[in-house]
Design a protein around this motif. Structure first.
Motif, PDB file in Angstrom:
ATOM      1  N   SER A  18       1.968 -26.866   9.739  1.00 26.19           N
ATOM      2  CA  SER A  18       3.244 -26.610   9.840  1.00 26.19           C
ATOM      3  C   SER A  18       3.466 -24.882  10.051  1.00 26.19           C
ATOM      4  O   SER A  18       2.443 -24.175   9.466  1.00 26.19           O
ATOM      5  CB  SER A  18       4.099 -26.924   8.333  1.00 26.19           C
ATOM      6  OG  SER A  18       5.246 -26.315   8.482  1.00 26.19           O
ATOM      7  N   ASP A  19       4.515 -24.527  10.620  1.00 24.82           N
ATOM      8  CA  ASP A  19       4.694 -23.100  10.534  1.00 24.82           C
ATOM      9  C   ASP A  19       5.982 -22.941  11.436  1.00 24.82           C
ATOM     10  O   ASP A  19       6.794 -23.784  11.571  1.00 24.82           O
ATOM     11  CB  ASP A  19       3.541 -22.612  11.747  1.00 24.82           C
ATOM     12  CG  ASP A  19       3.285 -21.249  11.582  1.00 24.82           C
ATOM     13  OD1 ASP A  19       4.194 -20.115  10.828  1.00 24.82           O
ATOM     14  OD2 ASP A  19       2.222 -20.708  11.767  1.00 24.82           O
ATOM     15  N   LEU A  20       6.471 -21.641  11.181  1.00 20.22           N
ATOM     16  CA  LEU A  20       7.720 -21.194  11.723  1.00 20.22           C
ATOM     17  C   LEU A  20       7.384 -21.429  13.342  1.00 20.22           C
ATOM     18  O   LEU A  20       6.443 -20.676  14.109  1.00 20.22           O
ATOM     19  CB  LEU A  20       8.122 -19.761  11.490  1.00 20.22           C
ATOM     20  CG  LEU A  20       8.500 -19.563  10.123  1.00 20.22           C
ATOM     21  CD1 LEU A  20       8.699 -18.233   9.788  1.00 20.22           C
ATOM     22  CD2 LEU A  20       9.850 -20.244   9.905  1.00 20.22           C
ATOM     23  N   LEU A  21       8.129 -22.073  14.190  1.00 17.51           N
ATOM     24  CA  LEU A  21       8.203 -22.470  15.529  1.00 17.51           C
ATOM     25  C   LEU A  21       6.930 -22.878  15.945  1.00 17.51           C
ATOM     26  O   LEU A  21       6.311 -22.622  16.891  1.00 17.51           O
ATOM     27  CB  LEU A  21       8.461 -21.092  16.124  1.00 17.51           C
ATOM     28  CG  LEU A  21       9.937 -20.336  16.327  1.00 17.51           C
ATOM     29  CD1 LEU A  21       9.854 -19.250  16.779  1.00 17.51           C
ATOM     30  CD2 LEU A  21      10.959 -21.376  16.590  1.00 17.51           C
ATOM     31  N   ALA A  22       6.339 -23.796  15.260  1.00 14.58           N
ATOM     32  CA  ALA A  22       5.080 -24.202  15.280  1.00 14.58           C
ATOM     33  C   ALA A  22       4.987 -25.074  16.633  1.00 14.58           C
ATOM     34  O   ALA A  22       3.828 -24.994  17.387  1.00 14.58           O
ATOM     35  CB  ALA A  22       4.529 -25.261  14.200  1.00 14.58           C
ATOM     36  N   ASP A  23       5.804 -25.895  16.925  1.00 17.95           N
ATOM     37  CA  ASP A  23       5.933 -26.510  18.282  1.00 17.95           C
ATOM     38  C   ASP A  23       5.863 -25.708  19.660  1.00 17.95           C
ATOM     39  O   ASP A  23       5.249 -25.713  20.620  1.00 17.95           O
ATOM     40  CB  ASP A  23       7.019 -27.472  18.178  1.00 17.95           C
ATOM     41  CG  ASP A  23       8.340 -26.844  17.879  1.00 17.95           C
ATOM     42  OD1 ASP A  23       8.403 -25.729  17.425  1.00 17.95           O
ATOM     43  OD2 ASP A  23       9.674 -27.674  18.064  1.00 17.95           O
ATOM     44  N   VAL A  24       6.775 -24.424  19.422  1.00 14.65           N
ATOM     45  CA  VAL A  24       6.766 -23.565  20.563  1.00 14.65           C
ATOM     46  C   VAL A  24       5.459 -22.993  20.758  1.00 14.65           C
ATOM     47  O   VAL A  24       4.738 -22.891  21.697  1.00 14.65           O
ATOM     48  CB  VAL A  24       7.800 -22.271  20.147  1.00 14.65           C
ATOM     49  CG1 VAL A  24       7.734 -21.257  21.191  1.00 14.65           C
ATOM     50  CG2 VAL A  24       9.249 -23.014  20.128  1.00 14.65           C
ATOM     51  N   VAL A  25       4.810 -22.392  19.602  1.00 11.19           N
ATOM     52  CA  VAL A  25       3.378 -21.940  19.474  1.00 11.19           C
ATOM     53  C   VAL A  25       2.249 -22.806  20.167  1.00 11.19           C
ATOM     54  O   VAL A  25       1.638 -22.354  20.754  1.00 11.19           O
ATOM     55  CB  VAL A  25       2.931 -21.402  18.426  1.00 11.19           C
ATOM     56  CG1 VAL A  25       1.691 -20.616  18.172  1.00 11.19           C
ATOM     57  CG2 VAL A  25       4.206 -20.168  17.663  1.00 11.19           C
ATOM     58  N   GLU A  26       2.419 -24.022  19.810  1.00 10.05           N
ATOM     59  CA  GLU A  26       1.519 -24.987  20.215  1.00 10.05           C
ATOM     60  C   GLU A  26       1.565 -25.210  21.874  1.00 10.05           C
ATOM     61  O   GLU A  26       0.539 -25.208  22.647  1.00 10.05           O
ATOM     62  CB  GLU A  26       1.866 -26.365  19.801  1.00 10.05           C
ATOM     63  CG  GLU A  26       1.036 -27.392  20.030  1.00 10.05           C
ATOM     64  CD  GLU A  26      -0.388 -27.349  19.708  1.00 10.05           C
ATOM     65  OE1 GLU A  26      -1.328 -27.890  20.098  1.00 10.05           O
ATOM     66  OE2 GLU A  26      -0.702 -26.449  18.788  1.00 10.05           O
ATOM     67  N   ILE A  27       2.936 -25.204  22.396  1.00 12.24           N
ATOM     68  CA  ILE A  27       3.019 -25.128  23.690  1.00 12.24           C
ATOM     69  C   ILE A  27       2.410 -24.054  24.466  1.00 12.24           C
ATOM     70  O   ILE A  27       1.861 -24.009  25.410  1.00 12.24           O
ATOM     71  CB  ILE A  27       4.325 -25.265  24.332  1.00 12.24           C
ATOM     72  CG1 ILE A  27       5.214 -26.603  23.788  1.00 12.24           C
ATOM     73  CG2 ILE A  27       4.702 -25.247  25.630  1.00 12.24           C
ATOM     74  CD1 ILE A  27       6.557 -27.080  23.945  1.00 12.24           C
ATOM     75  N   MET A  28       2.649 -22.867  23.770  1.00 10.24           N
ATOM     76  CA  MET A  28       2.223 -21.556  24.575  1.00 10.24           C
ATOM     77  C   MET A  28       0.787 -21.699  24.363  1.00 10.24           C
ATOM     78  O   MET A  28      -0.046 -21.144  25.237  1.00 10.24           O
ATOM     79  CB  MET A  28       2.733 -20.415  23.499  1.00 10.24           C
ATOM     80  CG  MET A  28       4.102 -20.045  23.768  1.00 10.24           C
ATOM     81  SD  MET A  28       4.790 -19.110  22.685  1.00 10.24           S
ATOM     82  CE  MET A  28       3.842 -17.389  22.992  1.00 10.24           C
ATOM     83  N   ASP A  29       0.080 -22.277  23.290  1.00 10.46           N
ATOM     84  CA  ASP A  29      -1.295 -22.247  23.172  1.00 10.46           C
ATOM     85  C   ASP A  29      -1.995 -23.048  24.299  1.00 10.46           C
ATOM     86  O   ASP A  29      -2.959 -22.795  25.104  1.00 10.46           O
ATOM     87  CB  ASP A  29      -1.800 -22.814  21.875  1.00 10.46           C
ATOM     88  CG  ASP A  29      -3.213 -22.851  21.633  1.00 10.46           C
ATOM     89  OD1 ASP A  29      -4.014 -22.100  21.565  1.00 10.46           O
ATOM     90  OD2 ASP A  29      -3.749 -24.086  21.804  1.00 10.46           O
ATOM     91  N   LYS A  30      -1.300 -24.129  24.576  1.00 14.92           N
ATOM     92  CA  LYS A  30      -1.855 -25.018  25.592  1.00 14.92           C
ATOM     93  C   LYS A  30      -1.760 -24.524  26.902  1.00 14.92           C
ATOM     94  O   LYS A  30      -2.640 -24.549  28.129  1.00 14.92           O
ATOM     95  CB  LYS A  30      -0.919 -26.293  25.688  1.00 14.92           C
ATOM     96  CG  LYS A  30      -1.201 -27.265  24.359  1.00 14.92           C
ATOM     97  CD  LYS A  30      -2.777 -27.613  24.283  1.00 14.92           C
ATOM     98  CE  LYS A  30      -2.882 -28.675  22.797  1.00 14.92           C
ATOM     99  NZ  LYS A  30      -3.079 -27.798  21.876  1.00 14.92           N
TER     100      LYS A  30
END
Length: 538
Positions: free
Chosen positions: A455-467
C-alpha cells in the motif's frame, strides 16, 4: 521492570478472537487498564470465530499431532502421501498430486500459503500438510479459498489444511507409508463476539492520540502481540499522574489476526476496522490526531511504517537511533484501519526479524530479553510525546508524493501535484491530510505466491511507471496487478514483438489512472467550496 501480562501463563494461552480464552484475557487486560487510567471499558465486536478440537495424521500404528490451519473446516481424508517442494514459481512433487495428500514446506512468506493450497487444489490434492524448514515448530496461517483480497467477499478453503513439525514430516518421509489418514476436527461460529479493551488518560482539550496493540494471538503470542499490550500498560503507568497534554486513548484490539465475517479474504485487522467505523458513524474520528501502534516486537532496532505527515517525528526517531523508517503505513497492522479513514498512523515493529517464529508455538519469549522491551517502551514514549508536540503536517505528504512520482512524469501528474499543493489553501491542514490519505492510498497486489502486496499513496500509478521504466526486465512474463476491492488495472505480457506498442498502451493507462485521481480531488475541492458557500448564506 515489573511485568503485568508477560510471563503470566493465563495471558499466553492461544487467544483466538471470539473464544472464551480471549474473553478472559480481555477481562484481565481491562483490570490493568482500570488501575492505570482515568477510565476503562470493553466493547463487544461481532465476528466469526474458529476453534480446533483435534488434528491428527495416522499411518501404520502411528498417530501424529498436527495443527489445523484457520479457518479449515472439519474433515477426514485418506490418501497416499505426496512430497512436494518449490522450483522457482512452480511446485514439483515425487508423484501425482491428484487424489492424494500433499506434504510441502511453508513458502518463504508464510502469508502466501493460501496460493500454494489453491494451486495444489487445482491439481486435485485432497489435503495439504505444511511443515517448517526449521524443527520444533507448528505454525498457523489463515487459509482463505479466494485468490483475491477483499473487505466484502471470500470463501473457505476448498480442502483441509494443517501444519506439522519438521521432525514429524521427516518421520513420514522415512517410513513412506502407502496410505495416511488426516483428520481435522474444527468448529466455526458465526455471529460470535470479540472484546476490544479501551482506556483513557484525560489531558486537555477534546483531541486525542490513540496508542494501540492487539491481544488476540496464535499459540502463546509473546511477541505477536502480548509485548505490545504490556507496553501499553507500562506507558499508562508512566503517564497516569503526570500527563497534561492531549488526551490519550489506549486500545487493545480483538480480531487483528482473524475474525472478519464469513471468510472475507481481507480477514485481518477486523477489530480495529469495526471500531473505526463506529467512530466514523458518530463523527468522532475527527478527534483523533494520530495512532501509534505497537506490534511484533522481537528485537531491535525497531522499524517504523508511517504516514509521511508524521515525518517530523520519524526523522527524530531515526536520527536518535531509535529505528529505521520503512516507508508508508503497512497493511498488516491495526494502524492501517486508521489509514483507511485518512488518520495519520505509525506502527513500531520488527516483523521481518521474527518471520522464523511468526505465528508459531516458538513465539514464547525465549529470545526476547528485558532490554529489548525497555528499548521499545522508551521508543513508544518518545513517539507519543513527539506527536503530541509536533502535529502532522500536510507539506510532508505533497513532498512524499513528488518524490514517489519522480521527474519523469506526464503533464497530468504534474497537474495533480499542483492541485494537491493548493488544497490546504481551501481547507485546514488536518482535513487536507485526511482527504489525501484516504483518497490517494491504494492497496495493490499480484494474486500469486511471492507476489507483490503493498500500500502507498498512488501505489497503482507508481506501479505502472515502474513497469514502463523496467519493461525489458519483464520480457517473456505475464504481469497481473490488482487493486483491493477494485478492478484488475494491469494485465500485460511484454515481448520483443509487442514492446513498442505496449509502452504506448501503458503510457495511456498511466494518464487515465492519474486522471481518475485528478477528478476525485477536483470533486472533493468543489464540494468543500460549495459547502463553505452554503454555510455563509443567511
Amino acid at each position: 521492570m515489573e511485568y503485568h501480562v508477560l510471563h503470566r501463563d493465563k495471558f499466553h494461552r492461544e487467544a483466538i478472537a471470539g473464544s472464551e480464552v480471549e474473553h478472559q484475557i480481555a477481562s484481565g487486560i481491562k483490570e490493568y487498564f482500570k488501575e492505570y487510567s482515568d477510565w476503562a471499558k470493553i466493547i463487544k465486536v461481532p465476528l466469526d470465530t474458529w476453534e480446533e478440537i483435534s488434528c491428527t495424521i495416522s499411518f501404520h500404528d502411528n498417530i501424529l499431532n498436527c495443527k489445523s490451519m484457520p479457518f479449515t473446516l472439519s474433515g477426514e481424508v485418506e490418501g497416499e502421501p505426496v512430497f512436494a517442494d518449490y522450483l522457482g514459481d512452480k511446485i514439483v512433487s515425487n508423484k501425482q498430486v491428484s487424489g492424494n495428500i500433499v506434504f510441502i514446506p511453508f513458502p518463504d512468506d508464510p502469508d502466501d500459503s493460501k496460493y500454494v493450497v489453491l494451486k495444489l487444489y487445482e491439481h486435485g490434492a485432497k489435503a495439504v500438510i505444511f511443515y517448517d524448514v526449521l524443527p520444533g515448530r507448528y505454525r498457523r496461517m489463515v487459509i482463505i479459498g479466494d485468490e483475491d483480497y477483499s473487505f466484502s467477499h471470500g470463501a473457505p478453503s476448498p480442502i483441509p489444511v494443517a501444519s506439522i513439525r519438521k521432525e514429524d514430516y521427516l518421520r513420514i518421509y522415512k517410513e513412506m507409508p502407502r496410505r495416511i489418514i488426516f483428520r481435522s476436527n474444527t468448529k466455526i461460529t458465526h455471529n460470535a463476539q470479540g472484546y476490544t479493551v479501551i482506556a483513557g488518560i484525560n489531558g486537555r482539550g477534546d483531541r486525542e492520540i490513540h496508542v494501540t496493540a492487539h491481544h488476540d494471538h496464535w499459540f502463546s503470542g509473546f511477541s505477536d502481540n502480548m509485548v505490545g499490550v504490556e507496553l501499553l500498560i507500562q506507558l499508562m503507568k508512566k503517564y497516569r499522574k503526570n500527563w497534561n497534554e492531549h488526551n490519550l486513548v489506549f486500545i487493545s484490539y480483538t480480531a487483528e489476526e482473524s475474525g472478519s465475517p464469513y471468510f472475507t479474504s481481507w480477514y485481518w485487522i477486523w477489530g480495529s476496522r469495526y471500531y473505526l467505523e463506529l467512530l466514523e458513524a458518530r463523527n468522532d474520528t475527527s478527534k483523533i490526531i494520530a495512532d501509534v501502534n505497537v506490534d511484533a516486537i522481537y528485537t531491535y532496532p525497531l522499524h517504523f511504517n508511517a504516514n509521511p505527515s508524521l515525518m517530523d517525528c520519524i526523522n527524530k526517531l531515526v536520527e536518535s537511533g531509535r529505528g529505521i523508517y520503512d516507508g508508508y503505513n503497512y497493511t498488516d497492522f491495526d494502524s492501517y484501519s486508521y489509514t483507511l479513514h485518512g488518520i495519520p498512523a505509525i506502527t513500531l515493529h520488527t516483523l521481518k526479524e521474527m518471520k522464523h517464529i511468526y505465528h508459531t508455538n516458538l513465539d514464547d519469549g525465549r529470545e526476547v530479553y528485558d532490554y529489548i522491551i525497555s528499548n521499545a517502551l522508551e521508543t513508544l514514549d518518545d513517539t507519543v510525546r513527539c506527536i503530541n508536540n509536533n502535529m502532522p503536517k500536510y507539506r510532508y505528504i505533497t513532498k512524499y508524493i513528488k518524490e514517489r512520482l519522480g521527474d519523469k512524469t506526464p503533464l497530468e501528474a504534474r497537474n495533480l501535484v499542483s492541485k494537491l499543493e493548493t488544497i490546504n489553501n481551501k481547507i485546514n491542514e488536518d482535513a487536507s491530510i485526511r482527504i489525501v490519505t484516504r483518497e490517494l492510498s491504494s492497496i495493490i497486489y499480484v494474486p500469486s505466491q511471492d507476489g507483490l502486496f503493498t500500500s502507498d499513496l498512488l501505489a497503482d500509478v507508481v506501479e505502472i511507471m515502474d513497469k514502463l521504466d523496467k519493461i525489458d526486465q519483464y520480457i517473456g512474463k505475464r504481469i497481473r496487478v490488482k487493486v483491493v476491492d477494485r478492478e484488475q488495472f494491469l494485465d500485460i505480457s511484454p515481448t520483443n514483438h509487442n514492446k513498442e506498442e505496449l509502452i504506448k498502451s501503458l503510457q495511456y493507462a498511466l494518464i487515465q489512472r492519474i486522471n481518475l485521481y485528478n477528478k476525485r480531488i477536483e470533486d472533493i475541492i468543489k464540494n468543500i467550496v460549495l459547502y463553505k458557500k452554503y454555510e455563509k448564506q443567511p
